[in-house]
Design a protein around this motif. Structure first.
Motif, PDB file in Angstrom:
ATOM      1  N   PHE A  83       0.874  -1.180   0.000  1.00  0.00           N
ATOM      2  CA  PHE A  83       0.000   0.000   0.000  1.00  0.00           C
ATOM      3  C   PHE A  83       0.900   1.215   0.000  1.00  0.00           C
ATOM      4  CE2 PHE A  83      -2.427  -3.282   2.229  1.00  0.00           C
ATOM      5  CZ  PHE A  83      -3.553  -3.308   1.437  1.00  0.00           C
ATOM      6  N   SER A 110       0.763  -8.503  15.095  1.00  0.00           N
ATOM      7  CA  SER A 110      -0.254  -7.576  14.624  1.00  0.00           C
ATOM      8  C   SER A 110       0.328  -6.708  13.510  1.00  0.00           C
ATOM      9  CB  SER A 110      -0.661  -6.689  15.797  1.00  0.00           C
ATOM     10  OG  SER A 110      -2.031  -6.486  15.767  1.00  0.00           O
ATOM     11  N   GLY A 111      -0.408  -6.584  12.412  1.00  0.00           N
ATOM     12  CA  GLY A 111       0.035  -5.691  11.339  1.00  0.00           C
ATOM     13  C   GLY A 111       1.017  -6.302  10.361  1.00  0.00           C
ATOM     14  N   THR A 112       1.218  -7.635  10.409  1.00  0.00           N
ATOM     15  CA  THR A 112       2.131  -8.222   9.429  1.00  0.00           C
ATOM     16  C   THR A 112       1.433  -8.563   8.123  1.00  0.00           C
ATOM     17  OG1 THR A 112       1.723 -10.332  10.486  1.00  0.00           O
ATOM     18  CG2 THR A 112       3.838  -9.300  10.925  1.00  0.00           C
ATOM     19  N   GLY A 113       0.129  -8.373   8.073  1.00  0.00           N
ATOM     20  CA  GLY A 113      -0.566  -8.592   6.809  1.00  0.00           C
ATOM     21  C   GLY A 113      -1.321  -9.902   6.719  1.00  0.00           C
ATOM     22  N   LYS A 114      -1.736 -10.419   7.854  1.00  0.00           N
ATOM     23  CA  LYS A 114      -2.487 -11.671   7.832  1.00  0.00           C
ATOM     24  C   LYS A 114      -3.867 -11.468   7.212  1.00  0.00           C
ATOM     25  CE  LYS A 114      -2.179 -12.122  12.336  1.00  0.00           C
ATOM     26  NZ  LYS A 114      -1.514 -10.851  12.664  1.00  0.00           N
ATOM     27  N   SER A 115      -4.529 -10.387   7.625  1.00  0.00           N
ATOM     28  CA  SER A 115      -5.860 -10.143   7.056  1.00  0.00           C
ATOM     29  C   SER A 115      -5.764  -9.820   5.572  1.00  0.00           C
ATOM     30  CB  SER A 115      -6.546  -8.998   7.796  1.00  0.00           C
ATOM     31  OG  SER A 115      -6.682  -9.303   9.160  1.00  0.00           O
ATOM     32  N   VAL A 116      -4.719  -9.094   5.202  1.00  0.00           N
ATOM     33  CA  VAL A 116      -4.511  -8.787   3.781  1.00  0.00           C
ATOM     34  C   VAL A 116      -4.320 -10.081   2.996  1.00  0.00           C
ATOM     35  CG1 VAL A 116      -2.925  -7.691   2.152  1.00  0.00           C
ATOM     36  CG2 VAL A 116      -3.602  -6.471   4.216  1.00  0.00           C
ATOM     37  N   GLN A 168     -12.501 -10.304  10.603  1.00  0.00           N
ATOM     38  CA  GLN A 168     -11.942  -9.972  11.915  1.00  0.00           C
ATOM     39  C   GLN A 168     -12.927  -9.129  12.724  1.00  0.00           C
ATOM     40  OE1 GLN A 168      -8.039  -8.322  11.624  1.00  0.00           O
ATOM     41  NE2 GLN A 168      -7.715  -8.345  13.824  1.00  0.00           N
ATOM     42  N   GLU A 176      -9.134 -14.422  13.112  1.00  0.00           N
ATOM     43  CA  GLU A 176      -9.138 -14.284  14.567  1.00  0.00           C
ATOM     44  C   GLU A 176     -10.519 -14.547  15.173  1.00  0.00           C
ATOM     45  OE1 GLU A 176      -7.101 -10.862  15.997  1.00  0.00           O
ATOM     46  OE2 GLU A 176      -5.567 -10.983  14.446  1.00  0.00           O
ATOM     47  N   HIS A 220      -4.260 -15.518  17.368  1.00  0.00           N
ATOM     48  CA  HIS A 220      -3.200 -15.150  18.309  1.00  0.00           C
ATOM     49  C   HIS A 220      -3.183 -16.121  19.484  1.00  0.00           C
ATOM     50  CE1 HIS A 220      -2.048 -11.568  16.257  1.00  0.00           C
ATOM     51  NE2 HIS A 220      -3.249 -11.041  16.310  1.00  0.00           N
TER      52      HIS A 220
END
Ligand SMILES: Nc1ncnc2c1ncn2[C@@H]1O[C@H](COP(=O)(O)OP(=O)(O)OP(=O)(O)O)[C@@H](O)[C@H]1O
Ligand SMILES: [Mg+2]
Lengths: 294, 250
Positions: free
Chosen positions: B14, B39-45, B88, B167, B200
């Motif tokens: 991005f 958190s924020g490593t791009g799992k949801s992406v 999520q 999650e 997590h």
């Protein structure tokens, strides 16, 4: 000394294109000013606008495509028709009544010196049906429903509801946009018709009630001067404006940026863009209709 | 066994932020795979690229050998029918009641029109998530954990071939978390559905998964069966594992 070079900067807004930046520096002080020239800013702005227009045209194409795609969800159409149509009856009645009455007041005071006040009925009926009813109805509906369309879809976008819909093989344009566009296409003219009737009625009340003009003559003259095409033309305008408003507002909703602020901005933009667009469209349509219809 | 989903060199950024940097992963059919990472490593992406609602910049997503990235919208829509996605933040439709939310995929994906059948399946789903009486409520009246479970129920409703849970247990109390984990195991065993979860909850992930993948800074730094990953030498993995298991012993 002035030199130009092309740099590529990945910033948001106007700056996401390769752009020419003019670098100026003063030989004596060595101070270097880097700023894009005005013409470059203007050009990038133009490119941005062109891009947006292109995206909007593609969006319109999709709306048309999905309008004819099955399944046709009648329940959603009816729901939107209720929201846009039925629920707007009070506000449209009130505003068109007020406009009819005020218009009559002004017309009568203007025409009285010429002893032509009996023409008030024709003047109000003609201008209501050709112009005021569609435009005022549309402006009211932009405020009431257009902004809500943008805010609702915008909220759905930022809370990932649109993504969720897509994962369940439902295209948001099909499920959310098409019903709103179709409902607007149908309801804007209906409400315009209502505004016509109520506005004319308001004028009639003022003319015969407050100024004691003779009702029969007033009505006779009005119906002699008012042609069906006057009414049709207004309804056609309203239908076109309904499509313009609903597509612009839903488009802004679908493309809103994240956060409460993004949603707020998208609904502001939707209201401004659709208001300006319908005024321009009205002028264009009026010009064409003057030439071919009246 | 062949991979039902295969990711090849998936990249996504991005603006100037590189979120995914060449992810290659296989997901086996009928197995439970857990994706773990900060958190924020791009799992949801990663999930969004897998299901095709976000286009990766580079790389491929194969579903049964067919490339999702190259597909037309129509083809993609057909493939997406085999997926269930629990978001999520639940992403429930807030203009609909809970029951209507769960009925949505039944109507739209499976095309069920019979009201009795829909009502019955909605009731079944609500029982699965142990919230039998909330069908008529609006999502806005629910607590965060309840919304999350309704999201899980909505994803499960069509009993899709592949389930993506983002999650599913975070924000739930331990007992409820366990219920959801049991539910995942149950649909995996009884209905033979492929389950992929982001979590997590490391102990649970290691307990229920057939395979674990560890994401760090947009790359897969460890993957394999839990007993292998747990012995990984990578600092990040060790920290994760140590912290979650030591806190359990307290
Ligand atoms: N639509 C988007 N636009 C811009 N940046 C995004 C977008 N979606 C995600 N990101 C960025 O990508 C990165 C990864 O986000 P992601 O939601 O995948 O994290 P995550 O691994 O799921 O974290 P968490 O465990 O907290 O849910 C974040 O830095 C986020 O800011
Ligand atoms: Mg996430």
């Amino acid at each position: 000394m002035i030199c130009c070079r092309i740099v590529n900067r990945g910033q948001r807004h106007v700056w996401n294109h390769a752009q020419i930046v003019v670098i100026l520096w003063n030989d004596k002080t060595g101070v270097r000013l880097i700023k894009p020239s005005k013409s470059v800013v203007a050009r990038n702005f133009a490119i941005e606008k062109l891009e947006q227009t292109g995206r909007f045209v593609l969006f319109l194409g999709q709306v048309v495509r999905y309008t004819f795609k099955r399944p046709v969800r009648v329940r959603l159409y009816l729901e939107q028709m209720e929201k846009i149509g039925v629920d707007s009856v009070p506000i449209i009645t009130l505003s068109s009544l007020a406009i009819g009455m005020i218009f009559a007041l002004q017309m009568i005071s203007f025409l009285q010196p010429f002893r032509a006040e009996i023409a008030t009925g024709s003047a109000v009926a003609l201008s209501m049906s050709r112009e005021f009813a569609p435009v005022v109805t549309t402006l009211m509906l932009i405020a009431k429903n257009g902004s809500a369309m943008a805010a609702e879809l915008g909220t759905m976008k930022v809370t990932e509801q649109l993504d969720a819909m897509e994962t369940m093989s439902v295209e948001p344009i099909h499920y959310l946009v098409v019903p709103r566009v179709i409902a607007s296409l149908v309801m804007f003219p209906m409400l315009t018709l209502l505004a016509n009737v109520v506005g004319v009625l308001g004028a009639f009340l003022i003319a015969t009630g407050a100024y004691e003009l003779e009702a029969a003559t007033y009505l006779a003259q009005m119906f002699r001067d008012l042609q069906p095409t006057d009414v049709y033309s207004g309804l056609i305008k309203a239908a076109v404006m309904g499509v313009i408003v609903s597509t612009i507002c839903t488009y802004h909703g679908l493309h809103s940026l994240s956060g409460a602020r993004g949603v707020g901005e998208s609904s502001t933009h939707a209201v401004v863009a659709s208001s300006v667009s319908i005024l321009i469209a009205d002028y264009l349509m009026a010009t064409v209709m003057m030439a071919v219809m009246y | 066994m062949s991979a039902i989903i295969r990711l090849e060199q998936l990249s996504k950024s991005f603006d100037s932020l590189d979120v995914l940097r060449g992810i290659s992963l296989d997901f086996e059919s009928k197995e439970i795979t857990s994706i773990i990472g900060q958190s924020g490593t791009g799992k949801s992406v990663l999930f969004k690229c897998m299901i095709g609602i976000m286009a990766p910049d580079e790389g491929r997503v194969f579903y049964k050998g067919k490339d999702l990235v190259e597909m037309s919208e129509e083809e993609k829509e057909l493939v997406q029918r085999n997926f269930g996605y629990a978001f999520q933040d639940a992403a429930l439709f807030d203009s609909m009641s809970v029951a209507e939310n769960i009925a949505f995929p039944l109507r739209e994906v499976l095309g069920i029109r019979n009201r009795r059948e829909i009502r019955q399946r909605v009731r079944e789903m609500l029982e699965w998530i142990e919230l039998p009486d909330i069908g008529d409520k609006n999502p806005s009246e629910l607590s965060g954990g309840m919304r999350k479970r309704v999201g899980v129920a909505r994803a499960l409703a069509i009993k899709p071939e592949i389930l993506l849970f983002d999650e599913p247990t975070s924000g739930l109390d331990p007992v409820l978390g366990q219920t959801i984990n049991d539910l995942v195991v149950r649909v995996n065993r009884e209905l033979e559905l492929t389950c992929i979860l982001i979590t997590h909850d490391i102990p649970a992930a290691f307990r229920i998964s057939d395979k674990v993948a560890f994401l760090h800074q947009g790359e897969v730094i460890a993957q394999g069966p839990p007993r292998e990953v747990i012995r990984s030498e990578h600092d990040m993995v060790r920290q994760f594992v140590e912290n979650s298991f030591s806190s359990q012993e307290v």
